[in-house]
Scaffold this motif. Structure first.
Motif, PDB file in Angstrom:
ATOM      1  N   VAL A   2      -4.958   7.509   8.142  1.00 49.44           N
ATOM      2  CA  VAL A   2      -3.475   7.842   7.842  1.00 49.44           C
ATOM      3  C   VAL A   2      -3.153   9.323   7.820  1.00 49.44           C
ATOM      4  O   VAL A   2      -2.620   9.789   8.201  1.00 49.44           O
TER       5      VAL A   2
ATOM      6  N   ILE B 262       4.315   7.172   2.410  1.00 49.76           N
ATOM      7  CA  ILE B 262       3.603   8.305   2.600  1.00 49.76           C
ATOM      8  C   ILE B 262       3.862   8.681   4.133  1.00 49.76           C
ATOM      9  O   ILE B 262       4.161  10.232   4.090  1.00 49.76           O
ATOM     10  N   ALA B 263       3.716   8.053   5.147  1.00 49.97           N
ATOM     11  CA  ALA B 263       3.933   8.531   6.565  1.00 49.97           C
ATOM     12  C   ALA B 263       5.482   9.041   6.690  1.00 49.97           C
ATOM     13  O   ALA B 263       5.574  10.019   7.301  1.00 49.97           O
TER      14      ALA B 263
ATOM     15  N   ALA C  91      -0.437  10.129  -4.046  1.00 50.30           N
ATOM     16  CA  ALA C  91       0.845  10.591  -4.543  1.00 50.30           C
ATOM     17  C   ALA C  91       1.408  10.391  -5.899  1.00 50.30           C
ATOM     18  O   ALA C  91       2.177  11.083  -6.279  1.00 50.30           O
TER      19      ALA C  91
ATOM     20  N   CYS D 285      -6.463  -3.482   2.449  1.00 47.40           N
ATOM     21  CA  CYS D 285      -5.344  -3.488   3.680  1.00 47.40           C
ATOM     22  C   CYS D 285      -5.646  -3.167   4.996  1.00 47.40           C
ATOM     23  O   CYS D 285      -5.197  -4.038   6.026  1.00 47.40           O
TER      24      CYS D 285
ATOM     25  N   CYS E 219      -2.344  -4.322  -2.487  1.00 45.21           N
ATOM     26  CA  CYS E 219      -3.235  -3.073  -2.499  1.00 45.21           C
ATOM     27  C   CYS E 219      -3.901  -2.766  -3.676  1.00 45.21           C
ATOM     28  O   CYS E 219      -3.186  -2.975  -4.806  1.00 45.21           O
TER      29      CYS E 219
ATOM     30  N   PRO F 271      -4.579   4.203  -1.525  1.00 39.89           N
ATOM     31  CA  PRO F 271      -3.668   5.408  -0.809  1.00 39.89           C
ATOM     32  C   PRO F 271      -2.700   5.857  -1.827  1.00 39.89           C
ATOM     33  O   PRO F 271      -2.360   6.961  -1.703  1.00 39.89           O
TER      34      PRO F 271
ATOM     35  N   ILE G 255       9.140   0.468  -0.824  1.00 44.78           N
ATOM     36  CA  ILE G 255       8.585  -0.756  -1.182  1.00 44.78           C
ATOM     37  C   ILE G 255       8.597  -1.169  -2.497  1.00 44.78           C
ATOM     38  O   ILE G 255       8.094  -0.531  -3.520  1.00 44.78           O
TER      39      ILE G 255
ATOM     40  N   CYS H  38       0.804  -1.248   0.100  1.00 45.30           N
ATOM     41  CA  CYS H  38       0.013   0.140   0.124  1.00 45.30           C
ATOM     42  C   CYS H  38       1.006   1.193  -0.054  1.00 45.30           C
ATOM     43  O   CYS H  38       0.412   2.411  -0.412  1.00 45.30           O
ATOM     44  N   ARG H  39       2.260   1.130   0.414  1.00 46.83           N
ATOM     45  CA  ARG H  39       3.145   2.216   0.663  1.00 46.83           C
ATOM     46  C   ARG H  39       2.468   3.205   1.372  1.00 46.83           C
ATOM     47  O   ARG H  39       3.346   4.240   1.395  1.00 46.83           O
ATOM     48  N   TYR H  40       1.769   2.908   2.620  1.00 47.31           N
ATOM     49  CA  TYR H  40       1.659   4.131   3.607  1.00 47.31           C
ATOM     50  C   TYR H  40       2.822   4.171   4.269  1.00 47.31           C
ATOM     51  O   TYR H  40       2.726   5.393   4.918  1.00 47.31           O
TER      52      TYR H  40
ATOM     53  N   ARG I 109      -0.573  -1.030  -9.242  1.00 48.93           N
ATOM     54  CA  ARG I 109      -1.461  -1.604  -8.222  1.00 48.93           C
ATOM     55  C   ARG I 109      -2.865  -2.157  -8.543  1.00 48.93           C
ATOM     56  O   ARG I 109      -2.943  -3.377  -8.704  1.00 48.93           O
TER      57      ARG I 109
ATOM     58  N   LEU J 275      -1.591  11.827  10.301  1.00 47.47           N
ATOM     59  CA  LEU J 275      -0.191  12.478  10.216  1.00 47.47           C
ATOM     60  C   LEU J 275      -0.414  14.016  10.212  1.00 47.47           C
ATOM     61  O   LEU J 275       0.641  14.631  10.820  1.00 47.47           O
TER      62      LEU J 275
ATOM     63  N   ILE K  73       3.103  14.450   0.451  1.00 45.43           N
ATOM     64  CA  ILE K  73       3.018  13.051   0.118  1.00 45.43           C
ATOM     65  C   ILE K  73       3.408  12.814  -1.302  1.00 45.43           C
ATOM     66  O   ILE K  73       3.285  13.261  -2.220  1.00 45.43           O
ATOM     67  N   ASP K  74       4.906  12.313  -1.269  1.00 43.99           N
ATOM     68  CA  ASP K  74       5.745  12.208  -2.310  1.00 43.99           C
ATOM     69  C   ASP K  74       6.421  10.950  -2.188  1.00 43.99           C
ATOM     70  O   ASP K  74       7.502  10.911  -1.209  1.00 43.99           O
ATOM     71  N   PHE K  75       6.404   9.883  -2.843  1.00 42.69           N
ATOM     72  CA  PHE K  75       7.219   8.675  -2.468  1.00 42.69           C
ATOM     73  C   PHE K  75       8.619   8.891  -2.632  1.00 42.69           C
ATOM     74  O   PHE K  75       9.509   8.330  -2.036  1.00 42.69           O
TER      75      PHE K  75
ATOM     76  N   PHE L  92       5.700  12.486   4.713  1.00 41.45           N
ATOM     77  CA  PHE L  92       4.922  13.537   5.382  1.00 41.45           C
ATOM     78  C   PHE L  92       5.707  14.040   6.847  1.00 41.45           C
ATOM     79  O   PHE L  92       5.659  15.220   6.994  1.00 41.45           O
ATOM     80  N   TYR L  93       6.148  12.999   7.565  1.00 42.77           N
ATOM     81  CA  TYR L  93       6.732  13.276   8.710  1.00 42.77           C
ATOM     82  C   TYR L  93       8.095  14.180   8.418  1.00 42.77           C
ATOM     83  O   TYR L  93       8.409  15.194   9.483  1.00 42.77           O
TER      84      TYR L  93
END
Lengths: 159, 296
Positions: free
Chosen positions: B47, A27-28, B200, B154, B192, B196, A46, A22-24, B209, B51, A37-39, A31-32
């Motif tokens: 999420v 994202i997390a 992005a 998920c 997935c 999500p 992943i 899912c690549r959350y 996906r 955040l 929100i940028d891979f 963002f942190y």
């Protein structure tokens, strides 16, 4: 004398058999650290092999003997022996990209906007990737547990 | 009688209300009393909102949990995202006294207090554990003669303390099987749907996906995808529309577990308003009702 033994230091541990891709986590992480929100701004990635139906994560192991630390020509990367975390100091980094080449997992990446290398900093002890992973494919574990897991699932499979 | 406070979330009543309609009809048949949680807000989303502002996320979620506490009922969710938020928030508030105090200081302004009295369950767990497959099967009068592929989503894999991630998906699969469908394996069940990553990288989300899943589902010969998550449903349905812009054409219907159960209970599809789906779900139901044998 270390208060925490190396075996009990906290590291990230990824189990591909729990991952959904899912690549959350990415994202997390992005963002942190960057409030976007940028891979491409994530410190871990992943990968999914559609043909083999296999997941894999590229993430910092905060190595016992980090090659990035040894290779940095300006001593910008240090390992905190107490926590085990390996961090880049952006005010000392000269942007030579050596760490991005020598890391066996290609974890450090070059931030074109800031002209410095960047990598996982363990979110000061509270890794966001682990917190936001629904199936808990990536989680915080002890170095000993991670070593046993990786030995069983990677080394022993290969030999 | 099994009784729960029912948390519908945002996506189900606002975007796919046929899931809400179907669930109410199914619950009535199987003797599950689902009390609508009056005055609830967004769960909020598990999420991005967490955040952005963890305290606001936790306090909003706590308020929803308090509404269930005031009814004296455990909370049941139909949506996977709401499930993860409410489950996680409940765990944090029950086990982290500082967070609980901070949230209760906020709730006090609105005359409310989180006490940690309720548990959170997904509707799949409630149906499987509290009602039971045998009782549900008694109500299946029109076995669905179609082939389906499963997409669990998920957030359904979330288990407190790193438990078995297949626990709820296995329940969902067994409940789906009760309707008489043939479940086909397509190898990418865990992948997935891409919802999500739409935020992005839309092209990645659609092509890396959603598309592999659609390809495999079609190759496996499925007539439809069974889901519980409204966000995944939106991704599957809108994603298939968006893929047409890339010259990729799929037209696979999505059906929620509650809708599938309702149809197998003999509830006419016109009563479920399946036209709220952005895909050929009502056409699928009409074919089933018309005696069309999808099974080859």
């Amino acid at each position: 004398m270390l208060k925490t033994s190396k075996a009990q230091q906290k590291v990230l541990l990824y189990d591909p058999k729990r991952c959904t891709g899912c690549r959350y986590c990415e994202i997390a992480c992005a963002f942190y650290h960057f409030k976007v929100i940028d891979f491409e701004k994530a410190h871990l990635h992943i990968e999914f092999d559609e043909r083999k139906v296999e997941f894999e994560a590229i993430y910092c192991q905060h190595c016992d003997e980090p090659v990035c630390v040894a290779a940095c020509p300006n001593d910008a990367i240090t390992k905190d022996e107490e926590t085990g975390w390996v961090k880049i100091n952006p005010s000392i980094c000269i942007g030579c990209k050596t760490c991005t080449i020598v890391c066996p997992l290609s974890v450090p990446w070059f931030n074109e906007a800031f002209h410095v290398s960047m990598k996982c900093d363990f979110c000061d002890g509270d890794p966001q990737c682990a917190k936001f992973c629904s199936p808990q494919a990536i989680r915080v574990a002890t170095r000993e547990e991670a070593w046993e897991f990786n030995k069983k699932n990677y080394l022993e499979v290969l030999t | 009688m099994v009784k729960y406070a029912s948390f519908l979330g945002c996506q189900i009543p606002m975007r796919i209300p046929s899931i809400e309609i179907a669930s109410k009809k199914v619950f009535e048949k199987i003797g599950l009393e689902a009390v609508d949680l009056q005055g609830y807000s967004c769960c909020p989303e598990p999420v991005i909102s967490r955040l952005l502002d963890k305290t606001a996320w936790l306090a909003t979620s706590a308020r929803n949990l308090v509404l269930a506490e005031e009814l004296g009922l455990d909370l049941m969710t139909l949506c996977n995202g709401c499930y993860e938020t409410l489950l996680e928030a409940n765990e944090i508030l029950k086990h982290e006294p500082e967070e609980r105090q901070r949230v209760n200081d906020i709730l006090k302004t609105y005359g409310r207090e989180y006490k940690g009295l309720v548990n959170v369950k997904h509707a799949v767990e409630v149906l499987y554990e509290d009602v039971g497959p045998e009782k549900i099967k008694e109500h299946v009068i029109k076995p669905m003669k179609i082939r389906v592929a499963m997409h669990y989503g998920c957030h359904l894999y979330r288990e407190p303390n790193g438990g078995d991630i297949t626990r709820k998906p296995n329940m969902m699969k067994e409940l789906t099987g009760l309707t008489g469908v043939e479940i086909v394996d397509y190898g990418l069940e865990r992948l997935c749907c891409g919802y999500p990553s739409m935020q992005a990288d839309e092209e990645f989300s659609l092509k890396q996906r959603l598309l592999p899943k659609l390809k495999n589902i079609k190759e496996a010969g499925a007539d439809a995808v069974v889901l519980t998550c409204p966000a995944c449903t939106i991704q599957f349905e809108i994603g298939q529309i968006l893929l047409r812009e890339h010259g990729i054409h799929y037209n696979i219907p999505c059906i929620n577990l509650m809708e599938l159960l309702a149809l197998s209970f003999g509830i006419p599809s016109k009563d479920l308003h399946l036209e709220f789906h952005r895909g050929p779900t009502s056409q699928l139901a009409e074919k089933i009702e018309g005696g069309y044998k999808c099974l080859k």
